[in-house]
Design an enzyme around this catalytic site. Sequence first.
Site, PDB file in Angstrom:
ATOM      1  N   ASP A 172      99.919  55.120  30.169  1.00 50.05           N
ATOM      2  CA  ASP A 172     100.378  55.161  28.778  1.00 50.05           C
ATOM      3  C   ASP A 172     101.820  55.616  28.654  1.00 50.05           C
ATOM      4  OD1 ASP A 172      99.800  57.785  29.553  1.00 50.05           O
ATOM      5  OD2 ASP A 172      97.991  57.903  28.323  1.00 50.05           O
ATOM      6  N   HIS A 232      88.928  61.816  25.736  1.00 47.65           N
ATOM      7  CA  HIS A 232      89.775  60.618  25.832  1.00 47.65           C
ATOM      8  C   HIS A 232      90.154  60.325  27.281  1.00 47.65           C
ATOM      9  CE1 HIS A 232      93.820  62.955  25.073  1.00 47.65           C
ATOM     10  NE2 HIS A 232      93.571  62.860  26.361  1.00 47.65           N
ATOM     11  N   ASN A 286      88.599  66.119  24.256  1.00 44.92           N
ATOM     12  CA  ASN A 286      87.737  65.322  23.360  1.00 44.92           C
ATOM     13  C   ASN A 286      87.160  64.088  24.073  1.00 44.92           C
ATOM     14  OD1 ASN A 286      89.938  63.651  23.574  1.00 44.92           O
ATOM     15  ND2 ASN A 286      90.430  63.595  21.388  1.00 44.92           N
TER      16      ASN A 286
HETATM   17  P1  PGA Z   1      96.196  67.107  30.886  1.00 44.73           P
HETATM   18  O1  PGA Z   1      95.828  65.829  30.034  1.00 44.73           O
HETATM   19  O2  PGA Z   1      96.228  66.649  32.296  1.00 44.73           O
HETATM   20  O3  PGA Z   1      97.573  67.503  30.402  1.00 44.73           O
HETATM   21  O4  PGA Z   1      95.143  68.120  30.611  1.00 44.73           O
HETATM   22  C1  PGA Z   1      94.741  65.056  30.426  1.00 44.73           C
HETATM   23  C2  PGA Z   1      94.507  63.999  29.393  1.00 44.73           C
HETATM   24  O5  PGA Z   1      94.759  64.275  28.206  1.00 44.73           O
HETATM   25  O6  PGA Z   1      94.082  62.897  29.760  1.00 44.73           O
END
Ligand code: PGA
Length: 246
Positions: free
Chosen positions: A67, A138, A136
């Site tokens: 992304d 995602h 959450n």
């Molecule tokens: P993080 O994000 O590695 O900063 O915890 C993971 C994500 O949101 O997919």
Amino acid sequence: MNLIEVRDYEEMSQIAADYLVKQVRKNPASVLGLATGGTPQKMYELLIADHKKNKTNYNTITTFNLDEYMGLKPTDPTSYRYYMDQNLFNHINVQEKNINLPSGLAANVEEECKKYEVRIQEKGGIDLQILGIGSNGHIGFNEPRTAFSSRTHVVNLTASTREANARFFDSIKEVPTQAITMGIATIMESKEILLLVSGEEKADAMKRLFSQEEPNEQFPASILKNHPHVTIVADKKALKGVVVPV
Ligand code: PGA
């Protein structure tokens, strides 16, 4: 889903780095799906150290990131392209022409999303996708209620995701409200997925992932139960209170 339980963030990162190096050595033309955020940072550090020491060769690999934020230039220190340059690409011998991230600056974003999908297809698909998970559930920036059939698309980021990522910006106001992300169907077409999970703030998501809950769009990561080749490397804190089915 195959689970590797590890002690902590360091061990998770080491196992992930070893996994990726093994993939690249096995197939020097590997197509790698890469992720940003806090989780893979140490893994990238270890990959750089390995590259210096053992000369692991990235000359013929191709990368596709999950992304990118909308509206940020690749040179913006909070863009994912900048993160990748700083945390990995500037320190290994990957070729610029083989690096792919969706462009959050494209004049025609619909077209950009389609082109991203075509580029992945042209390269024969992703061999190994590195994934993180949001609290959450995602995956990529596919927030709850994203269609499982989704392909690369523009998303409105939820308040909780913007809050979680605000630590990378001067203030929450600076966190973009939109991003381009590979879709869930795009991610699921990867031949193999390595999901990295560390920290207590991910424990609820892990409980849900290992519950009896059937794959459903309210909890995007649940789709991973339908993938034939997923390995999860999770530390003790992330697995707190998780009952792993035998
Ligand atoms: P993080 O994000 O590695 O900063 O915890 C993971 C994500 O949101 O997919």
